[in-house]
Design a protein around this motif. Structure first.
Motif, PDB file in Angstrom:
ATOM      1  N   VAL A  13       1.229  -0.969  -0.182  1.00 49.92           N
ATOM      2  CA  VAL A  13      -0.106   0.329  -0.026  1.00 49.92           C
ATOM      3  C   VAL A  13       0.634   1.656   0.413  1.00 49.92           C
ATOM      4  O   VAL A  13       2.217   0.834   0.082  1.00 49.92           O
ATOM      5  CB  VAL A  13      -1.151   0.496   1.822  1.00 49.92           C
ATOM      6  CG1 VAL A  13      -1.293  -1.388   1.178  1.00 49.92           C
ATOM      7  CG2 VAL A  13      -0.339   0.006   2.808  1.00 49.92           C
ATOM      8  N   LYS A  14       0.307   2.576  -0.584  1.00 52.47           N
ATOM      9  CA  LYS A  14       0.997   3.410  -0.565  1.00 52.47           C
ATOM     10  C   LYS A  14       0.344   4.396   0.337  1.00 52.47           C
ATOM     11  O   LYS A  14      -0.766   4.672  -0.103  1.00 52.47           O
ATOM     12  CB  LYS A  14       1.578   3.691  -1.698  1.00 52.47           C
ATOM     13  CG  LYS A  14       0.200   4.088  -2.880  1.00 52.47           C
ATOM     14  CD  LYS A  14       1.021   4.319  -4.225  1.00 52.47           C
ATOM     15  CE  LYS A  14       0.260   4.122  -5.370  1.00 52.47           C
ATOM     16  NZ  LYS A  14       0.423   4.891  -6.522  1.00 52.47           N
ATOM     17  N   VAL A  15       0.429   6.122   0.274  1.00 52.85           N
ATOM     18  CA  VAL A  15      -0.047   6.474   1.237  1.00 52.85           C
ATOM     19  C   VAL A  15      -0.514   7.661   0.139  1.00 52.85           C
ATOM     20  O   VAL A  15       0.629   8.254  -0.689  1.00 52.85           O
ATOM     21  CB  VAL A  15       0.358   7.655   2.493  1.00 52.85           C
ATOM     22  CG1 VAL A  15       0.435   8.575   3.080  1.00 52.85           C
ATOM     23  CG2 VAL A  15       1.395   6.135   4.153  1.00 52.85           C
ATOM     24  N   VAL A  16      -1.214   8.358   0.331  1.00 45.78           N
ATOM     25  CA  VAL A  16      -2.086   9.361  -0.651  1.00 45.78           C
ATOM     26  C   VAL A  16      -1.736  10.928   0.044  1.00 45.78           C
ATOM     27  O   VAL A  16      -1.940  10.754   1.368  1.00 45.78           O
ATOM     28  CB  VAL A  16      -3.596   9.472  -1.031  1.00 45.78           C
ATOM     29  CG1 VAL A  16      -3.672  11.114  -1.836  1.00 45.78           C
ATOM     30  CG2 VAL A  16      -3.715   7.980  -1.554  1.00 45.78           C
ATOM     31  N   PRO A  28      -2.265  26.561   0.330  1.00 46.78           N
ATOM     32  CA  PRO A  28      -4.031  25.925  -0.428  1.00 46.78           C
ATOM     33  C   PRO A  28      -3.722  25.326  -1.784  1.00 46.78           C
ATOM     34  O   PRO A  28      -4.615  24.442  -1.988  1.00 46.78           O
ATOM     35  CB  PRO A  28      -4.542  27.437  -0.358  1.00 46.78           C
ATOM     36  CG  PRO A  28      -3.442  27.998  -0.918  1.00 46.78           C
ATOM     37  CD  PRO A  28      -2.374  27.764   0.600  1.00 46.78           C
ATOM     38  N   ASN A  29      -2.503  24.795  -2.737  1.00 47.67           N
ATOM     39  CA  ASN A  29      -1.716  24.559  -3.677  1.00 47.67           C
ATOM     40  C   ASN A  29      -0.946  23.474  -3.290  1.00 47.67           C
ATOM     41  O   ASN A  29      -0.678  23.230  -4.500  1.00 47.67           O
ATOM     42  CB  ASN A  29      -2.068  25.561  -4.497  1.00 47.67           C
ATOM     43  CG  ASN A  29      -2.729  26.906  -4.667  1.00 47.67           C
ATOM     44  OD1 ASN A  29      -3.807  26.280  -5.252  1.00 47.67           O
ATOM     45  ND2 ASN A  29      -2.353  27.816  -4.839  1.00 47.67           N
ATOM     46  N   GLN A  30      -0.791  22.909  -2.185  1.00 48.04           N
ATOM     47  CA  GLN A  30       0.253  22.052  -1.679  1.00 48.04           C
ATOM     48  C   GLN A  30      -0.020  20.840  -1.335  1.00 48.04           C
ATOM     49  O   GLN A  30      -1.032  20.538  -0.331  1.00 48.04           O
ATOM     50  CB  GLN A  30       1.154  22.474  -1.096  1.00 48.04           C
ATOM     51  CG  GLN A  30       2.393  23.843  -1.735  1.00 48.04           C
ATOM     52  CD  GLN A  30       3.507  23.950  -1.161  1.00 48.04           C
ATOM     53  OE1 GLN A  30       2.846  25.355  -0.268  1.00 48.04           O
ATOM     54  NE2 GLN A  30       4.728  23.862  -0.658  1.00 48.04           N
ATOM     55  N   TYR A  31       0.323  19.833  -1.872  1.00 49.66           N
ATOM     56  CA  TYR A  31      -0.160  18.486  -0.863  1.00 49.66           C
ATOM     57  C   TYR A  31       1.427  18.059  -0.085  1.00 49.66           C
ATOM     58  O   TYR A  31       2.055  18.090  -1.091  1.00 49.66           O
ATOM     59  CB  TYR A  31      -0.060  17.026  -2.444  1.00 49.66           C
ATOM     60  CG  TYR A  31      -1.404  17.528  -2.941  1.00 49.66           C
ATOM     61  CD1 TYR A  31      -2.763  17.192  -2.931  1.00 49.66           C
ATOM     62  CD2 TYR A  31      -1.546  18.088  -4.482  1.00 49.66           C
ATOM     63  CE1 TYR A  31      -3.648  17.439  -3.978  1.00 49.66           C
ATOM     64  CE2 TYR A  31      -2.586  18.375  -5.285  1.00 49.66           C
ATOM     65  CZ  TYR A  31      -4.104  18.100  -5.011  1.00 49.66           C
ATOM     66  OH  TYR A  31      -4.863  18.067  -6.012  1.00 49.66           O
ATOM     67  N   PHE A  32       0.059  17.708   0.711  1.00 44.83           N
ATOM     68  CA  PHE A  32       1.530  16.725   1.730  1.00 44.83           C
ATOM     69  C   PHE A  32       0.815  15.294   2.348  1.00 44.83           C
ATOM     70  O   PHE A  32      -0.288  15.421   1.871  1.00 44.83           O
ATOM     71  CB  PHE A  32       1.168  17.446   3.038  1.00 44.83           C
ATOM     72  CG  PHE A  32       1.533  19.024   2.883  1.00 44.83           C
ATOM     73  CD1 PHE A  32       3.278  19.393   2.702  1.00 44.83           C
ATOM     74  CD2 PHE A  32       0.721  20.197   2.726  1.00 44.83           C
ATOM     75  CE1 PHE A  32       3.200  20.583   2.639  1.00 44.83           C
ATOM     76  CE2 PHE A  32       0.677  21.572   2.572  1.00 44.83           C
ATOM     77  CZ  PHE A  32       2.358  21.737   2.812  1.00 44.83           C
ATOM     78  N   THR A  33       2.086  14.675   2.973  1.00 39.27           N
ATOM     79  CA  THR A  33       2.132  13.361   3.458  1.00 39.27           C
ATOM     80  C   THR A  33       2.405  13.677   4.664  1.00 39.27           C
ATOM     81  O   THR A  33       2.897  14.561   5.623  1.00 39.27           O
ATOM     82  CB  THR A  33       2.803  12.025   2.483  1.00 39.27           C
ATOM     83  OG1 THR A  33       4.115  12.384   2.341  1.00 39.27           O
ATOM     84  CG2 THR A  33       2.019  11.754   0.788  1.00 39.27           C
ATOM     85  N   PRO A  34       1.466  12.529   4.527  1.00 47.32           N
ATOM     86  CA  PRO A  34       2.069  12.915   6.842  1.00 47.32           C
ATOM     87  C   PRO A  34       3.738  12.388   7.095  1.00 47.32           C
ATOM     88  O   PRO A  34       3.621  11.479   6.557  1.00 47.32           O
ATOM     89  CB  PRO A  34       1.245  12.217   7.481  1.00 47.32           C
ATOM     90  CG  PRO A  34       0.477  10.461   6.441  1.00 47.32           C
ATOM     91  CD  PRO A  34       0.988  11.637   5.285  1.00 47.32           C
ATOM     92  N   SER A  35       4.175  13.126   7.823  1.00 49.12           N
ATOM     93  CA  SER A  35       5.497  12.860   8.436  1.00 49.12           C
ATOM     94  C   SER A  35       5.667  13.686   9.445  1.00 49.12           C
ATOM     95  O   SER A  35       5.143  14.636  10.110  1.00 49.12           O
ATOM     96  CB  SER A  35       6.220  12.763   7.571  1.00 49.12           C
ATOM     97  OG  SER A  35       6.637  14.665   7.377  1.00 49.12           O
ATOM     98  N   GLN A  36       6.925  13.804  10.221  1.00 49.76           N
ATOM     99  CA  GLN A  36       7.417  13.673  11.667  1.00 49.76           C
ATOM    100  C   GLN A  36       7.618  15.904  11.249  1.00 49.76           C
ATOM    101  O   GLN A  36       7.160  16.638  11.758  1.00 49.76           O
ATOM    102  CB  GLN A  36       8.409  14.004  12.439  1.00 49.76           C
ATOM    103  CG  GLN A  36       8.214  12.397  12.476  1.00 49.76           C
ATOM    104  CD  GLN A  36       9.188  12.069  13.575  1.00 49.76           C
ATOM    105  OE1 GLN A  36      10.690  12.175  13.023  1.00 49.76           O
ATOM    106  NE2 GLN A  36       9.322  11.359  14.768  1.00 49.76           N
ATOM    107  N   THR A  37       7.775  16.140   9.942  1.00 51.00           N
ATOM    108  CA  THR A  37       8.728  17.708   9.385  1.00 51.00           C
ATOM    109  C   THR A  37       6.972  18.046   9.021  1.00 51.00           C
ATOM    110  O   THR A  37       6.551  18.820   9.881  1.00 51.00           O
ATOM    111  CB  THR A  37       9.278  17.471   8.714  1.00 51.00           C
ATOM    112  OG1 THR A  37       9.949  16.421   8.442  1.00 51.00           O
ATOM    113  CG2 THR A  37       9.218  18.520   7.986  1.00 51.00           C
ATOM    114  N   THR A  38       5.685  17.283   8.764  1.00 52.38           N
ATOM    115  CA  THR A  38       4.694  17.744   8.018  1.00 52.38           C
ATOM    116  C   THR A  38       3.529  18.442   9.345  1.00 52.38           C
ATOM    117  O   THR A  38       3.227  18.898   9.299  1.00 52.38           O
ATOM    118  CB  THR A  38       4.118  16.515   7.146  1.00 52.38           C
ATOM    119  OG1 THR A  38       3.464  16.219   7.632  1.00 52.38           O
ATOM    120  CG2 THR A  38       4.070  17.505   5.544  1.00 52.38           C
TER     121      THR A  38
END
Length: 308
Positions: free
Chosen positions: A222-225, A236-246
Protein backbone atom coordinates in the motif's frame (compact mmCIF):
# COMPACT_ATOMS: atom_id res chain seq x y z
CA UNK A 1 8.31 -3.55 15.02
CA UNK A 2 10.19 -5.89 17.36
CA UNK A 3 13.46 -5.03 15.63
CA UNK A 4 12.66 -1.37 16.06
CA UNK A 5 11.91 -1.92 19.74
CA UNK A 6 15.35 -3.41 20.29
CA UNK A 7 16.91 -0.49 18.40
CA UNK A 8 15.00 1.99 20.52
CA UNK A 9 15.98 0.27 23.76
CA UNK A 10 19.66 0.02 22.79
CA UNK A 11 19.79 3.64 21.67
CA UNK A 12 18.17 4.89 24.84
CA UNK A 13 20.55 2.98 27.05
CA UNK A 14 23.54 4.29 25.10
CA UNK A 15 22.25 7.83 25.19
CA UNK A 16 21.71 7.60 28.93
CA UNK A 17 19.57 10.66 28.83
CA UNK A 18 16.65 10.91 31.15
CA UNK A 19 14.65 13.84 32.23
CA UNK A 20 12.50 14.03 35.29
CA UNK A 21 9.10 15.29 34.28
CA UNK A 22 7.25 16.81 37.19
CA UNK A 23 3.52 17.37 37.16
CA UNK A 24 2.04 19.72 39.69
CA UNK A 25 -0.69 18.26 41.82
CA UNK A 26 -3.43 20.20 43.47
CA UNK A 27 -4.95 19.43 46.84
CA UNK A 28 -7.45 16.84 45.62
CA UNK A 29 -9.07 14.47 48.05
CA UNK A 30 -10.11 11.11 46.69
CA UNK A 31 -9.36 7.57 47.60
CA UNK A 32 -7.94 5.86 44.56
CA UNK A 33 -4.22 5.98 45.13
CA UNK A 34 -2.26 3.82 42.71
CA UNK A 35 -0.03 1.52 44.72
CA UNK A 36 -0.22 -1.52 42.44
CA UNK A 37 2.66 -2.64 40.27
CA UNK A 38 0.18 -4.49 38.02
CA UNK A 39 -1.97 -1.53 37.03
CA UNK A 40 -4.16 -1.85 33.93
CA UNK A 41 -4.52 0.93 31.39
CA UNK A 42 -7.52 1.30 29.10
CA UNK A 43 -6.63 2.52 25.63
CA UNK A 44 -8.06 3.36 22.27
CA UNK A 45 -6.90 0.38 20.20
CA UNK A 46 -5.61 2.58 17.39
CA UNK A 47 -2.69 3.53 19.67
CA UNK A 48 -1.43 -0.04 20.04
CA UNK A 49 1.76 0.32 17.93
CA UNK A 50 3.17 3.30 19.84
CA UNK A 51 1.97 2.25 23.31
CA UNK A 52 3.38 -1.26 22.90
CA UNK A 53 6.77 0.29 22.11
CA UNK A 54 6.54 2.65 25.08
CA UNK A 55 5.53 -0.17 27.42
CA UNK A 56 8.39 -2.37 26.22
CA UNK A 57 11.00 0.27 26.98
CA UNK A 58 9.33 1.29 30.26
CA UNK A 59 9.35 -2.29 31.59
CA UNK A 60 13.02 -2.66 30.67
CA UNK A 61 13.81 0.39 32.80
CA UNK A 62 11.30 -0.12 35.62
CA UNK A 63 11.82 -3.84 36.12
CA UNK A 64 9.62 -3.89 39.22
CA UNK A 65 6.58 -2.74 37.24
CA UNK A 66 4.19 -4.97 35.32
CA UNK A 67 1.49 -2.75 33.79
CA UNK A 68 -0.80 -4.03 31.04
CA UNK A 69 -2.89 -2.24 28.45
CA UNK A 70 -6.42 -3.29 27.54
CA UNK A 71 -7.22 -2.15 24.01
CA UNK A 72 -10.79 -1.23 23.14
CA UNK A 73 -12.60 0.99 20.68
CA UNK A 74 -12.74 4.63 21.76
CA UNK A 75 -16.42 4.35 22.70
CA UNK A 76 -15.81 1.24 24.80
CA UNK A 77 -12.72 2.73 26.43
CA UNK A 78 -14.72 5.81 27.43
CA UNK A 79 -17.58 3.70 28.79
CA UNK A 80 -15.11 1.68 30.80
CA UNK A 81 -13.58 4.84 32.25
CA UNK A 82 -16.86 6.67 32.96
CA UNK A 83 -18.95 3.89 34.49
CA UNK A 84 -17.05 3.47 37.74
CA UNK A 85 -15.40 0.28 36.46
CA UNK A 86 -12.25 0.79 38.51
CA UNK A 87 -10.21 2.10 35.58
CA UNK A 88 -8.05 5.06 36.58
CA UNK A 89 -5.91 5.60 33.45
CA UNK A 90 -6.96 5.82 29.82
CA UNK A 91 -5.40 6.76 26.48
CA UNK A 92 -7.61 8.73 24.09
CA UNK A 93 -7.29 10.78 20.90
CA UNK A 94 -9.21 13.74 22.28
CA UNK A 95 -9.61 15.73 25.45
CA UNK A 96 -12.54 15.00 27.75
CA UNK A 97 -15.72 17.04 27.45
CA UNK A 98 -17.02 19.07 30.43
CA UNK A 99 -19.77 16.47 30.97
CA UNK A 100 -17.24 13.63 31.00
CA UNK A 101 -15.06 15.48 33.49
CA UNK A 102 -18.13 16.09 35.63
CA UNK A 103 -19.03 12.38 35.54
CA UNK A 104 -15.54 11.38 36.65
CA UNK A 105 -15.61 13.95 39.42
CA UNK A 106 -18.92 12.51 40.64
CA UNK A 107 -17.08 9.18 41.03
CA UNK A 108 -14.45 10.98 43.12
CA UNK A 109 -12.07 10.84 40.15
CA UNK A 110 -11.04 14.36 39.10
CA UNK A 111 -9.09 13.77 35.90
CA UNK A 112 -5.84 15.33 34.72
CA UNK A 113 -5.43 15.09 30.93
CA UNK A 114 -1.93 15.30 29.42
CA UNK A 115 -1.02 15.37 25.72
CA UNK A 116 1.97 13.17 24.88
CA UNK A 117 2.08 12.73 21.07
CA UNK A 118 0.63 13.82 17.73
CA UNK A 119 -0.60 11.26 15.21
CA UNK A 120 -2.02 11.56 11.70
CA UNK A 121 -4.96 10.07 9.84
CA UNK A 122 -3.54 8.50 6.68
CA UNK A 123 -5.32 7.62 3.44
CA UNK A 124 -3.85 4.58 1.73
CA UNK A 125 -4.36 2.93 -1.65
CA UNK A 126 -3.10 -0.23 -3.27
CA UNK A 127 0.41 0.06 -4.66
CA UNK A 128 -0.99 -0.58 -8.14
CA UNK A 129 -3.42 2.33 -7.91
CA UNK A 130 -2.81 5.48 -9.94
CA UNK A 131 -4.40 7.63 -7.22
CA UNK A 132 -1.72 9.63 -5.43
CA UNK A 133 -3.46 12.83 -4.29
CA UNK A 134 -6.74 14.00 -2.81
CA UNK A 135 -8.11 17.19 -1.26
CA UNK A 136 -9.84 17.59 2.08
CA UNK A 137 -12.94 18.73 0.18
CA UNK A 138 -12.95 15.55 -1.89
CA UNK A 139 -12.63 13.44 1.26
CA UNK A 140 -15.66 15.16 2.77
CA UNK A 141 -17.68 14.79 -0.43
CA UNK A 142 -16.82 11.08 -0.79
CA UNK A 143 -17.80 10.29 2.80
CA UNK A 144 -21.01 12.33 2.49
CA UNK A 145 -21.94 10.60 -0.78
CA UNK A 146 -21.89 13.89 -2.68
CA UNK A 147 -19.61 12.63 -5.46
CA UNK A 148 -19.77 9.31 -7.24
CA UNK A 149 -16.81 7.02 -6.97
CA UNK A 150 -16.16 3.42 -7.90
CA UNK A 151 -13.78 3.12 -4.96
CA UNK A 152 -14.60 1.16 -1.82
CA UNK A 153 -13.74 3.21 1.27
CA UNK A 154 -12.76 1.17 4.33
CA UNK A 155 -11.84 2.08 7.89
CA UNK A 156 -11.65 0.37 11.26
CA UNK A 157 -14.65 -0.45 13.45
CA UNK A 158 -17.69 1.89 13.75
CA UNK A 159 -16.97 2.79 17.39
CA UNK A 160 -13.38 3.87 16.86
CA UNK A 161 -11.78 7.25 17.38
CA UNK A 162 -10.96 7.36 13.68
CA UNK A 163 -14.65 7.14 12.73
CA UNK A 164 -15.51 9.80 15.29
CA UNK A 165 -12.79 12.01 13.76
CA UNK A 166 -14.22 11.50 10.26
CA UNK A 167 -17.73 12.32 11.45
CA UNK A 168 -16.46 15.53 13.03
CA UNK A 169 -14.56 16.35 9.83
CA UNK A 170 -17.54 15.85 7.54
CA UNK A 171 -20.39 16.85 9.84
CA UNK A 172 -22.04 13.48 9.15
CA UNK A 173 -23.79 11.54 11.91
CA UNK A 174 -23.51 8.26 9.99
CA UNK A 175 -21.87 6.96 6.82
CA UNK A 176 -24.65 5.19 4.94
CA UNK A 177 -23.17 4.93 1.45
CA UNK A 178 -22.95 1.39 0.08
CA UNK A 179 -19.29 1.77 -0.84
CA UNK A 180 -18.20 2.69 2.72
CA UNK A 181 -17.34 -0.23 4.97
CA UNK A 182 -16.30 -0.59 8.58
CA UNK A 183 -13.93 -3.46 9.25
CA UNK A 184 -12.63 -4.52 12.67
CA UNK A 185 -9.19 -2.93 13.01
CA UNK A 186 -6.51 -0.78 11.39
CA UNK A 187 -4.63 -3.96 10.56
CA UNK A 188 -7.60 -5.29 8.59
CA UNK A 189 -7.82 -2.00 6.69
CA UNK A 190 -4.20 -2.32 5.54
CA UNK A 191 -4.69 -5.97 4.58
CA UNK A 192 -7.89 -5.18 2.64
CA UNK A 193 -6.32 -2.36 0.64
CA UNK A 194 -3.27 -4.50 -0.12
CA UNK A 195 -5.57 -6.96 -1.91
CA UNK A 196 -7.99 -4.56 -3.62
CA UNK A 197 -6.69 -2.02 -6.18
CA UNK A 198 -10.05 -0.23 -6.15
CA UNK A 199 -10.03 0.51 -2.41
CA UNK A 200 -9.20 3.56 -0.31
CA UNK A 201 -8.27 2.86 3.29
CA UNK A 202 -8.32 5.29 6.18
CA UNK A 203 -6.03 4.34 9.05
CA UNK A 204 -3.85 5.66 11.83
CA UNK A 205 -0.40 6.69 10.58
CA UNK A 206 1.36 4.80 13.38
CA UNK A 207 0.17 1.47 11.90
CA UNK A 208 2.23 2.08 8.76
CA UNK A 209 5.58 2.55 10.51
CA UNK A 210 7.58 -0.61 11.24
CA UNK A 211 4.58 -3.00 11.07
CA UNK A 212 4.53 -6.30 12.92
CA UNK A 213 5.32 -9.47 11.00
CA UNK A 214 1.69 -10.57 10.71
CA UNK A 215 0.83 -7.67 8.38
CA UNK A 216 4.23 -6.40 7.21
CA UNK A 217 3.79 -7.89 3.73
CA UNK A 218 0.42 -6.17 3.37
CA UNK A 219 1.91 -2.82 4.44
CA UNK A 220 4.49 -3.10 1.64
CA UNK A 221 1.66 -3.29 -0.91
CA UNK A 222 0.00 0.00 0.00
CA UNK A 223 1.03 3.63 -0.39
CA UNK A 224 0.03 6.82 1.36
CA UNK A 225 -1.99 9.41 -0.55
CA UNK A 226 -0.92 13.07 -0.36
CA UNK A 227 -3.61 15.45 0.94
CA UNK A 228 -4.20 19.10 0.09
CA UNK A 229 -6.25 21.44 2.27
CA UNK A 230 -7.71 23.93 -0.18
CA UNK A 231 -8.76 26.16 2.73
CA UNK A 232 -5.27 26.38 4.19
CA UNK A 233 -3.99 29.92 4.70
CA UNK A 234 -0.35 28.96 4.17
CA UNK A 235 -0.36 26.29 1.45
CA UNK A 236 -3.77 25.92 -0.26
CA UNK A 237 -2.19 24.54 -3.44
CA UNK A 238 0.26 22.05 -1.96
CA UNK A 239 -0.18 18.36 -1.22
CA UNK A 240 1.41 16.79 1.84
CA UNK A 241 1.91 13.28 3.15
CA UNK A 242 2.09 12.65 6.91
CA UNK A 243 5.55 12.86 8.43
CA UNK A 244 7.17 14.36 11.50
CA UNK A 245 8.08 17.41 9.44
CA UNK A 246 4.60 18.04 8.04
CA UNK A 247 3.03 17.41 11.43
CA UNK A 248 5.45 19.76 13.17
CA UNK A 249 4.89 22.51 10.60
CA UNK A 250 1.12 21.85 10.66
CA UNK A 251 1.13 21.28 6.91
CA UNK A 252 -0.56 17.90 6.84
CA UNK A 253 -4.24 18.63 7.53
CA UNK A 254 -5.50 15.38 9.09
CA UNK A 255 -3.93 15.25 12.55
CA UNK A 256 -5.02 14.14 15.99
CA UNK A 257 -3.49 14.47 19.42
CA UNK A 258 -2.89 11.62 21.85
CA UNK A 259 -3.74 12.06 25.53
CA UNK A 260 -3.37 10.16 28.77
CA UNK A 261 -6.19 10.59 31.29
CA UNK A 262 -5.01 10.23 34.89
CA UNK A 263 -7.72 9.81 37.53
CA UNK A 264 -5.60 9.20 40.62
CA UNK A 265 -4.27 11.60 43.22
CA UNK A 266 -0.94 9.92 43.92
CA UNK A 267 2.22 10.96 42.10
CA UNK A 268 3.66 7.56 42.98
CA UNK A 269 2.89 4.06 41.73
CA UNK A 270 3.18 2.33 38.37
CA UNK A 271 0.45 4.32 36.67
CA UNK A 272 1.97 7.67 37.56
CA UNK A 273 5.45 6.39 36.69
CA UNK A 274 4.31 5.36 33.21
CA UNK A 275 2.59 8.71 32.68
CA UNK A 276 5.77 10.56 33.69
CA UNK A 277 7.82 8.26 31.45
CA UNK A 278 5.66 9.08 28.38
CA UNK A 279 6.35 12.80 28.62
CA UNK A 280 9.95 12.45 29.78
CA UNK A 281 12.90 12.82 27.44
CA UNK A 282 13.21 9.05 27.18
CA UNK A 283 9.53 8.45 26.44
CA UNK A 284 9.45 11.24 23.89
CA UNK A 285 12.46 9.68 22.13
CA UNK A 286 10.45 6.49 21.67
CA UNK A 287 7.71 8.53 19.98
CA UNK A 288 10.28 10.33 17.84
CA UNK A 289 11.78 7.05 16.64
CA UNK A 290 8.32 5.60 15.94
CA UNK A 291 7.66 8.21 13.25
CA UNK A 292 5.03 10.14 15.20
CA UNK A 293 5.56 13.64 16.56
CA UNK A 294 6.44 14.03 20.25
CA UNK A 295 4.98 17.00 22.12
CA UNK A 296 8.47 17.81 23.39
CA UNK A 297 11.35 17.42 20.98
CA UNK A 298 14.13 15.62 22.84
CA UNK A 299 17.38 17.52 23.08
CA UNK A 300 20.72 16.40 21.75
CA UNK A 301 24.08 16.77 23.45
CA UNK A 302 26.81 17.70 20.99
CA UNK A 303 30.43 17.41 22.07
CA UNK A 304 32.87 19.44 19.98
CA UNK A 305 36.51 18.46 20.11
CA UNK A 306 38.96 21.14 19.05
CA UNK A 307 42.62 20.58 18.31
CA UNK A 308 44.94 22.89 20.19
Amino acid sequence: MKNNLMLILTSLILLGISQSCKRSTSSRNFNNVDTSQNVQFISDESFAPILDQELYVFKSVQTHANPTIIYKSENDALKYLLTDSGATFAFLSRNLTPDELKTLKSHNLPAVVTKFAIDAIALIVNDASTDTTITVGEIKEMLAGQIKTDKNIVFDNPNSSLVRYLKDLTGQKEFKQKNIYALKSNKEVIEYVSKHPDAIGITGFSWLNDPDADYADAAKKVKVVAVRDENSKDAPNQYFTPSQTTLSLKQYPLIRELYIVNCISSSKGTGAEFEHFLVSDRGQRVILRSGLLPVKLPGRDIIIHSKL
